[in-house]
Design an enzyme around this catalytic site. Sequence first.
Site, short mmCIF file in Angstrom:
data_model
loop_
_atom_site.label_atom_id
_atom_site.label_comp_id
_atom_site.label_asym_id
_atom_site.label_seq_id
_atom_site.Cartn_x
_atom_site.Cartn_y
_atom_site.Cartn_z
N CYS A 74 -51.97 -27.03 14.26
CA CYS A 74 -53.40 -27.36 14.40
C CYS A 74 -53.67 -28.47 15.41
O CYS A 74 -54.83 -28.76 15.71
CB CYS A 74 -53.99 -27.72 13.04
SG CYS A 74 -53.38 -29.28 12.37
N CYS A 88 -56.42 -27.01 8.91
CA CYS A 88 -55.10 -26.41 9.16
C CYS A 88 -54.72 -25.42 8.06
O CYS A 88 -54.91 -25.67 6.87
CB CYS A 88 -54.03 -27.48 9.27
SG CYS A 88 -52.43 -26.79 9.77
N CYS A 99 -49.13 -32.09 13.68
CA CYS A 99 -48.74 -30.71 13.36
C CYS A 99 -48.79 -29.87 14.63
O CYS A 99 -49.73 -29.99 15.42
CB CYS A 99 -49.71 -30.18 12.32
SG CYS A 99 -49.65 -28.41 12.06
N CYS A 114 -52.33 -33.34 9.86
CA CYS A 114 -53.09 -32.15 10.23
C CYS A 114 -54.59 -32.42 10.27
O CYS A 114 -55.08 -33.42 9.76
CB CYS A 114 -52.87 -31.05 9.19
SG CYS A 114 -51.26 -30.27 9.26
ZN LIG Z 1 -51.63 -28.53 10.83
#
Ligand SMILES: [Zn+2]
Length: 188
Positions: free
Chosen positions: A72, A42, A69, A38
């Site tokens: 994000c 995030c 992810c 991330c």
């Molecule tokens: Zn994330």
Amino acid sequence: MKDSKEISENEKWQAVISCIDSYDGLFFYGVKTTGIFCRPSCRAKPPIRENTVFFDRPAAAIKAGFRPCKKCRPDQVVFQPDLDLVKKAKEFLDTNYNQSIDSKYIIKELGVSINHLARLFKQHTGFTITEYLAKVRVDKAIELLGLSDEKIIDIAYMTGFKSLSNFYKCFKALTRCTPNAYKKGRGD
Ligand SMILES: [Zn+2]
């Protein structure tokens, strides 16, 4: 601008648990238990410290087996040091346009691989390094043609062109007129 290497692990961890978005692009974190990485900002559930690994770049996280992810999208972040490098390269070309600039010179001055820089430069400015340099040189030549009474050939060399024919070619491509026509157009 901060480099990821200047940020301590502790500072990174604080950025992660507080979701601080000013750290986005400076580093990334992966969570060993989920296999996902991330951006610091995030909003996903905060990981446990010992399950968290930090990365400088998305490519490093992917190489280590982490997936980006979906919330994000860390793989779409613009990496700040890349932007800094492009800025530095532009400044270098803006001030050294009158020198003979080849890839060896750029590598020596900026300390990066030319392929890496060429890719980033095109991606962030829309120009290749050669196109950008020609534009800076022609802009300077336009300025000189408008202000000074230097001969066209002298202006070509003063602005870093190695030949008159290349000067004409670049000038025409960017202004759609010849240096002579441009000078005449001054009206004196
Ligand atoms: Zn994330």
